[in-house]
Design an enzyme around this catalytic site. Structure first.
Site, PDB file in Angstrom:
ATOM      1  CB  SER A 199      37.559  44.738  30.845  1.00 43.37           C
ATOM      2  OG  SER A 199      36.815  44.315  29.832  1.00 43.37           O
ATOM      3  CD  GLU A 320      42.994  39.542  28.474  1.00 41.86           C
ATOM      4  OE1 GLU A 320      41.855  39.439  28.489  1.00 41.86           O
ATOM      5  OE2 GLU A 320      43.895  40.320  28.947  1.00 41.86           O
ATOM      6  CG  HIS A 421      38.552  39.654  29.615  1.00 44.65           C
ATOM      7  ND1 HIS A 421      39.626  40.605  29.256  1.00 44.65           N
ATOM      8  CD2 HIS A 421      37.570  40.299  29.975  1.00 44.65           C
ATOM      9  CE1 HIS A 421      39.170  41.863  29.294  1.00 44.65           C
ATOM     10  NE2 HIS A 421      37.828  41.740  29.762  1.00 44.65           N
TER      11      HIS A 421
END
Length: 511
Positions: A199, A320, A421
């Site tokens: 990330s 995600e 995610h």
């Protein structure tokens, strides 16, 4: 020396570094040094300045507890670790290695995620025991400045000529230099350093691949779910800086440096929330294309094959965007109105580009249920397409491997979260039970363990200078081979063909 003049005996493994003798703890399988200072406190005149390397301690340093995490708003989803506090004095790192004596092990340096605003190297999911044991590597996990303290560019304010843009990126560069100078003392090889992150951490990895001064500080890279398109230029950086200054009621750099850190964190939380709501798809805090440290937009540099010639693993997760919907986060534009506004913003900022029209993009989602359309578009413009564009370009500069992580437990599928995610983190680290809660309530533990072992083996084989598995070819045209990580891994040629047709080959990014 203690006040009574009696030296405390050293008990534990000792690493002799340039800043002193550092004592860690041996846990049997692994040896760990926690809370090693790599930079002086970035406070006072060093707030929004380049970090200063840690001075020689002149003695023995006992490194058995994590150092402070960077100041940040409370976030129940990102627990920092038992007993870990936040403090502006946060430039600490941790070293993990197998306990068996050896020298010259490859090194992996980890940058945590958290939207450039949250997180720390002390989070339980980043316990390095399984990873270093599986791969026989030395692992370094790094804290860096976050939010307004790490990513504001204040040069547009009165007195701002004394501020440095990209403080957090400079923190990471200093940590990488610390690795070059000291990692031999921990059994690591400074000529075999793999930089990896997820990330925001992966965003820093891709930014550093486009940072000339990072050349030679790392030799391989892994980027998990990088928001590579969400980095901004000077005009937008000045707008965010002005908004932040207004929020705290200050107008000069000196006034900002005099504020208590609590006021800065509180104001940053307001700006963090407001900016993406007003301009969907953008972040308040992210690396800045400053024309100095970061000369050009990283996704432009990398998609054109002009990045550092460093072998790269890069990829995303299949679902995600579901995490952001679950959290009701403003960071991703999932609703129809927000998506339309995001498109308008991107095209307004890049009017010279032959961007795809609405119908062309929607054609890529012809088989997607209407209720999932927003999730798909948000996922692809935020993560997947920037990753595909980047992989295609960087493959011309260095060996590049593209993946998509598809696995999720039965409960996560039932909950509609899937491979969201951050879902791959516990598999990469072998920390399947860290904060997993009810993840395995409906089964799937054995499958997850097998997947974790395969992912760890691929990542550490890569760090050792080898391909990440005989079954995973490097990415190149026309095959565009992609590893799909699932209960049974498989390689799919041109997995993203429909998306590429819909979005086109023109790199879209926020400027």
């Amino acid at each position: 020396m203690p006040e009574d003049g009696v030296m405390t005996p050293i008990s534990g493994p000792v690493a002799s570094t340039r800043t002193g003798e550092i004592v860690g703890e041996d846990h049997g399988r692994v040896t760990v040094w926690k809370g090693i200072r790599y930079g002086e406190p970035p406070t006072g005149v060093l707030r929004w300045a380049a970090p200063v390397a840690a001075r020689d301690s002149g003695g023995v340093i006992h490194a058995t507890t994590f150092g402070a995490a960077a100041p940040q708003p409370d976030n129940k989803i990102i627990p920092l670790g038992d007993g870990v506090r936040t403090d502006e004095d946060c430039l600490f790192l941790n070293v993990w290695r197998p306990s068996a004596a050896a020298e010259g092990r490859p090194v992996m340096v980890w940058l945590h995620g958290g939207a450039y605003t949250f997180g720390a190297a002390s989070q339980a999911v980043y316990d390095g025991a399984a990873l270093v044991s599986t791969g026989d590597v030395v692992l370094v996990t790094v804290n860096y400045r976050l939010g307004a303290l790490g990513f504001l560019d204040l040069r547009s304010l009165d007195g701002g000529e004394d501020a440095e843009p990209n403080p957090a990126l400079r923190d990471v560069l200093l940590a990488l230099q610390w690795v070059q100078d000291n990692i031999r003392a921990f059994g690591g090889d400074p000529d075999r350093v793999t930089l990896f992150g997820e990330s925001a951490g992966a965003g820093l990895v891709t930014a550093l691949l486009a940072t000339p001064s990072a050349d030679g500080l790392f030799h391989r890279a892994i980027a998990e779910s990088s928001p590579a398109s969400s980095m901004y230029g000077g005009t937008r950086a000045a707008t965010v800086a002005g908004r932040f200054a207004e929020q705290v009621g200050a107008s000069t750099l000196d006034e900002l440096r005099a504020l208590p850190v609590e006021a800065i964190v509180a104001a940053a939380a307001q700006v963090y929330d407001a900016v993406p709501r007003e301009r969907p798809g953008t972040l308040a805090f992210a690396p800045v294309v400053d024309g100095e440290l970061l000369p050009e937009h990283p996704i432009t540099v990398l998609s054109e094959g002009r990045g550092l010639r460093v072998p790269l693993i890069i990829g995303t997760n299949r679902d995600e965007a579901t995490l952001f919907r679950f959290m009701n986060s403003p960071l991703m534009p999932i609703g129809a109105d927000a998506i339309e506004q995001m498109f308008a913003t991107m095209l307004e900022e890049q009017p010279e580009l032959p961007a795809p029209d609405r119908e062309q993009v929607l054609a890529a989602y012809a088989n997607v249920k209407r209720k999932s359309l927003g999730l798909g578009i948000a996922r692809d413009i935020g993560f997947r397409m920037p990753t595909v564009w980047l992989a295609a370009g960087h493959a011309a500069a260095a060996e590049t491997y593209l993946y998509r992580f598809d696995h999720s437990t039965p409960l996560m599928r039932l909950a509609g979260i899937g491979a969201a995610h951050g879902a791959e983190l516990a598999y990469v680290w072998g920390t399947l039970d860290a904060g997993s809660g009810p993840a395995f309530r409906l089964g799937g533990r054995r499958t997850a363990q097998r997947i974790s072992e395969r992912v760890q083996r691929r990542w550490t084989e890569f760090a050792n200078g080898r391909p990440p598995g005989d079954d995973w070819p490097a990415y190149d045209a026309p095959a565009r081979s992609t590893l799909v990580v699932a209960a049974k891994d498989r390689v799919v040629d041109d997995l993203d063909a429909a998306l590429r047709t819909g979005w086109g080959d023109t790199v879209l990014a926020f400027r």
